[in-house]
Design an enzyme around this catalytic site. Structure first.
Site, PDB file in Angstrom:
ATOM      1  N   CYS A   3     -13.595  -5.226   4.039  1.00 24.43           N
ATOM      2  CA  CYS A   3     -12.620  -4.097   4.128  1.00 24.43           C
ATOM      3  C   CYS A   3     -12.750  -3.380   2.578  1.00 24.43           C
ATOM      4  CB  CYS A   3     -11.096  -4.787   4.266  1.00 24.43           C
ATOM      5  SG  CYS A   3     -10.319  -5.823   2.987  1.00 24.43           S
ATOM      6  N   ARG A   9      -7.026  -7.223   4.519  1.00 22.72           N
ATOM      7  CA  ARG A   9      -7.523  -7.572   5.889  1.00 22.72           C
ATOM      8  C   ARG A   9      -8.533  -8.611   5.566  1.00 22.72           C
ATOM      9  NH1 ARG A   9      -8.771  -1.347   7.049  1.00 22.72           N
ATOM     10  NH2 ARG A   9      -8.933  -1.451   4.852  1.00 22.72           N
ATOM     11  N   ASP A 116      -5.639  -0.309   7.968  1.00 25.24           N
ATOM     12  CA  ASP A 116      -5.068  -0.759   6.869  1.00 25.24           C
ATOM     13  C   ASP A 116      -3.755  -0.846   6.553  1.00 25.24           C
ATOM     14  OD1 ASP A 116      -4.514  -0.653   3.925  1.00 25.24           O
ATOM     15  OD2 ASP A 116      -6.083   1.078   3.646  1.00 25.24           O
TER      16      ASP A 116
END
Ligand code: 4NP
Length: 144
Positions: A3, A9, A116
């Site tokens: 990420c 994440r 996100d």
């Protein structure tokens, strides 16, 4: 698992996939395309959501992706298209490029992204967990 920050994440993706595969057969790691949090543990909200599902990600340490990762790993999963494109910029090689995939493509072959959650509430992290969990189940099944 890649990420932007490697604190929200991709640490979740690393922990979730590790929980579904044989560690003697599959090596799973994560990294970020950005270097803002190098050396830090995952975001407390990711640690909390993972622990709710029995997964401990608290000992992970943030690192930035390196060009060598494209040699060292067979498959590189990006959480979203921006990171996908940034990973591709690390190498001109088609062989390397072919290793890079969007994680949620593993669910149904569509170009969906893991959003996100950094500026979101804990609910955003729950949503991210669910999306990644579904994709990792598909990956684990395929690897079997
Ligand atoms: P991640 O989330 O890419 O899922 O780890 C982010 C974490 C930090 C930042 C952005 C996204 N940041 O800008 O610091």
């Amino acid at each position: 698992m890649v990420c932007l920050g490697n604190i929200c994440r991709s640490p979740l993706a690393e922990g979730i996939l590790k929980s579904k595969v044989d560690p003697n057969k599959v090596y799973v790691d994560s990294a970020g395309t950005g270097g803002y949090h190098i050396g830090n543990p995952p975001d407390p909200r990711s640690i909390k959501v993972a622990s709710k599902y029995g997964i401990d990600i608290s000992d992970q340490i943030c690192r930035k992706i390196r060009p060598e990762d494209l040699d060292d790993f067979d498959i590189i999963y990006a959480m979203d298209k921006s990171n996908y494109n940034n990973i591709l910029r690390l190498s001109n090689s088609t062989h390397h490029g072919n290793k890079v995939k969007l994680l949620l493509n593993e669910i149904d072959g569509t170009e969906k992204e893991v959003p996100d959650p950094y500026y979101d509430s804990i609910n955003g992290f729950e949503n991210v967990f669910d999306l990644i969990n579904e994709a990792c189940s598909a990956i684990a099944k395929k690897l079997e």
